[in-house]
Design a protein around this motif. Structure first.
Motif, short mmCIF file in Angstrom:
data_model
loop_
_atom_site.label_atom_id
_atom_site.label_comp_id
_atom_site.label_asym_id
_atom_site.label_seq_id
_atom_site.Cartn_x
_atom_site.Cartn_y
_atom_site.Cartn_z
N VAL A 172 5.86 -1.97 -5.72
CA VAL A 172 5.22 -1.68 -4.43
C VAL A 172 4.81 -2.97 -3.72
CG1 VAL A 172 4.41 0.61 -5.07
CG2 VAL A 172 2.97 -1.38 -5.57
N HIS A 173 5.50 -4.06 -4.00
CA HIS A 173 5.13 -5.32 -3.37
C HIS A 173 6.36 -6.12 -2.99
CE1 HIS A 173 6.12 -7.12 -7.27
NE2 HIS A 173 6.16 -8.28 -6.64
N ASP A 174 6.17 -7.09 -2.08
CA ASP A 174 7.17 -8.10 -1.77
C ASP A 174 6.59 -9.46 -2.17
OD1 ASP A 174 8.32 -5.91 -0.52
OD2 ASP A 174 9.00 -7.04 1.21
N ASN A 175 7.46 -10.39 -2.51
CA ASN A 175 7.04 -11.75 -2.82
C ASN A 175 7.20 -12.62 -1.57
OD1 ASN A 175 8.31 -10.39 -5.26
ND2 ASN A 175 7.17 -12.04 -6.24
N ARG A 212 0.82 -1.22 0.00
CA ARG A 212 0.00 0.00 0.00
C ARG A 212 0.85 1.27 0.00
NH1 ARG A 212 -4.72 -1.23 4.53
NH2 ARG A 212 -5.57 -3.12 3.56
N VAL A 213 1.85 1.27 -0.86
CA VAL A 213 2.70 2.45 -0.99
C VAL A 213 1.94 3.50 -1.78
CG1 VAL A 213 4.87 3.35 -1.90
CG2 VAL A 213 4.79 1.06 -0.90
N PRO A 214 1.81 4.72 -1.27
CA PRO A 214 1.07 5.75 -2.00
C PRO A 214 1.81 6.21 -3.25
CG PRO A 214 2.16 6.71 -0.09
CD PRO A 214 2.35 5.22 0.02
N SER A 215 1.09 6.78 -4.17
CA SER A 215 1.71 7.30 -5.40
C SER A 215 2.52 8.54 -5.05
CB SER A 215 0.64 7.65 -6.43
OG SER A 215 -0.09 6.49 -6.79
N MET A 216 3.83 8.47 -5.32
CA MET A 216 4.72 9.58 -4.94
C MET A 216 5.71 9.91 -6.05
SD MET A 216 5.48 8.32 -1.03
CE MET A 216 6.74 9.56 -0.78
N PRO A 261 4.79 -6.19 9.12
CA PRO A 261 3.59 -6.01 9.95
C PRO A 261 3.23 -7.29 10.70
CG PRO A 261 3.23 -5.15 7.73
CD PRO A 261 4.51 -5.93 7.69
N LEU A 262 2.84 -7.14 11.96
CA LEU A 262 2.43 -8.29 12.77
C LEU A 262 1.24 -9.01 12.13
CD1 LEU A 262 2.67 -9.93 15.38
CD2 LEU A 262 1.20 -8.24 16.49
N GLU A 263 0.35 -8.28 11.48
CA GLU A 263 -0.83 -8.87 10.86
C GLU A 263 -0.46 -9.97 9.87
OE1 GLU A 263 -4.57 -7.54 7.95
OE2 GLU A 263 -3.40 -5.99 8.99
N ILE A 264 0.59 -9.75 9.10
CA ILE A 264 1.01 -10.72 8.09
C ILE A 264 1.60 -11.96 8.75
CG2 ILE A 264 2.74 -11.16 6.31
CD1 ILE A 264 2.25 -8.41 5.23
N VAL A 265 2.54 -11.74 9.66
CA VAL A 265 3.24 -12.87 10.28
C VAL A 265 2.30 -13.67 11.17
CG1 VAL A 265 5.16 -13.52 11.77
CG2 VAL A 265 5.44 -11.63 10.14
N VAL A 268 -1.72 -5.14 2.95
CA VAL A 268 -1.49 -4.69 4.32
C VAL A 268 -0.46 -3.57 4.28
CG1 VAL A 268 -0.69 -5.35 6.62
CG2 VAL A 268 -1.95 -7.01 5.22
N SER A 269 -0.78 -2.46 4.88
CA SER A 269 0.11 -1.30 4.83
C SER A 269 1.48 -1.60 5.43
CB SER A 269 -0.51 -0.12 5.58
OG SER A 269 0.40 0.97 5.63
N ARG A 270 2.52 -1.11 4.77
CA ARG A 270 3.85 -1.17 5.36
C ARG A 270 3.86 -0.34 6.63
NH1 ARG A 270 3.70 3.50 2.91
NH2 ARG A 270 5.41 5.01 2.93
N LEU A 271 4.87 -0.53 7.47
CA LEU A 271 4.94 0.21 8.72
C LEU A 271 5.72 1.50 8.50
CD1 LEU A 271 5.65 -2.76 11.16
CD2 LEU A 271 3.44 -1.78 10.49
N HIS A 272 5.01 2.56 8.16
CA HIS A 272 5.66 3.84 7.94
C HIS A 272 6.16 4.42 9.27
CE1 HIS A 272 1.94 5.57 9.51
NE2 HIS A 272 1.29 4.84 8.62
N ARG A 273 6.89 5.49 9.21
CA ARG A 273 7.57 6.03 10.39
C ARG A 273 6.62 6.37 11.54
NH1 ARG A 273 12.84 7.42 10.02
NH2 ARG A 273 13.80 7.41 7.96
N GLN A 274 5.42 6.79 11.22
CA GLN A 274 4.47 7.18 12.26
C GLN A 274 3.58 6.04 12.73
OE1 GLN A 274 4.95 9.25 9.40
NE2 GLN A 274 6.40 10.36 10.69
N HIS A 275 3.76 4.85 12.18
CA HIS A 275 2.91 3.72 12.54
C HIS A 275 3.15 3.32 14.00
CE1 HIS A 275 0.83 -0.12 12.33
NE2 HIS A 275 0.43 0.16 11.11
N ALA A 276 2.08 3.05 14.73
CA ALA A 276 2.18 2.73 16.17
C ALA A 276 3.01 1.47 16.41
CB ALA A 276 0.78 2.55 16.74
#
Length: 304
Positions: A150-153, A136-140, A223-227, A205-213
């Motif tokens: 914008v993905h990992d395998n 979920r990398v935004p368009s930049m 992300p914990l959700e994936i693992v 699932v969104s990557r963990l950006h700098r401000q992510h809790a």
């Protein structure tokens, strides 16, 4: 080759000599405590793997260096090309025999090397899925010479066709609108309608950006959700999970939360400390104190 959307990472924080001496002298009770079944080892998996009995592991979750030159406080990601692939094959040769006959393996990798890695693993294991993690990398903006990556395998492999897999804990619930749309008699009593559907092989699932809790001081934290989905689906409760490249301990946290045993290796001492802290919090969550409820005061109305 780096992903052009990777954010610049701060230098790895390491303890100064005085702090290391103080930490070593600190009573064990003052260190973050982890459950007995969770082993966090500040060692190199390749040199310590003989201490894990063959056929003793239910699930291996691998998030190794990708060969993209990331800074993990050492030179572990400085291999590229044939050298990187030879190193990957060497540790996989050591890891695969540790799996039980019902065991399975997930490996994170980048598209640059996934074809070679998957081809090699197919000579050792049965391939179940290739999972695409949409970060979920935004368009930049970015490159103008190719499409933006914008993905990992993720490769999902098993020792045999009799591998353990429990779908129910990771089903995705249907929303009420969808349930209502499938309320015809044809669907009455259908388990899948009540408990949810099978996750597809694209995980958005969104990557963990700098401000992510959830974010800690690690440049490629997953992300914990994936693992946690991998652990719940592919390791029985009470089973044992191996992570040869533990990093900040996300797989260990998933195991602590879901009552699985865990053994993980990490050569960076600072990451081991982060992992211990995260697992300690996951295993011993601090209850949130209820805020005192202020009594409602009835407003006095003026009489005419």
């Amino acid at each position: 080759m780096r992903d052009e959307f990777d954010e610049p990472q701060p230098a790895i924080e390491t303890l100064d000599p005085a702090a290391k001496v103080a930490a070593a002298a600190a009573p064990e009770a003052l260190l973050p405590q982890v459950p007995a079944g969770i082993q966090l080892l500040n060692r190199d998996f390749l040199t310590d793997v003989a201490n894990i009995p063959d056929g003793s592991i239910d699930l291996i979750v691998c998030d190794p260096p990708y060969g993209l030159g990331k800074d993990y406080g050492n030179d572990s990601d400085m291999r590229t090309g044939d050298d990187f692939l030879a190193w990957t094959r060497s540790w996989l040769e050591l890891a695969v025999p540790k799996l039980k006959p019902s065991g399975s393996l997930y490996i994170f990798c980048t598209w640059q090397y996934s074809p070679e890695i998957f081809s090699f693993l197919k000579t050792k294991l049965t391939m179940i899925n290739e999972i695409i993690w949409d970060r979920r990398v935004p368009s930049m903006g970015g490159t103008v010479r190719r499409f933006t990556s914008v993905h990992d395998n993720i490769g999902f492999f098993a020792v045999s066709k009799d591998y353990f897999f429990d779908l129910d804990p990771v089903r995705i619930p249907y929303d009420e609108v969808t349930k209502k749309a499938r309320s015809r008699k044809l669907f009455e009593g259908s388990k899948w309608l009540e408990v949810g559907y099978n996750p597809k092989d694209v995980w958005s699932v969104s990557r963990l950006h700098r401000q992510h809790a959830e974010r800690v001081a690690h440049p490629t934290q997953k992300p914990l959700e994936i693992v946690e989905r991998m652990v719940l689906a592919s390791c029985p409760k009470g089973g044992r999970v191996l992570d040869p490249f533990m990093g900040s301990g996300t797989t260990a946290v998933a195991c602590a939360r879901q009552q699985r045993e865990f053994v993980g290796y990490e050569i960076n001492e600072s990451y081991c400390a982060i992992a211990r802290e995260r697992v300690s919090i996951a295993a011993n969550p601090v209850p949130v104190k209820a805020r005192p409820v202020k009594p409602k005061v009835k407003r006095q109305t003026e009489t005419q």
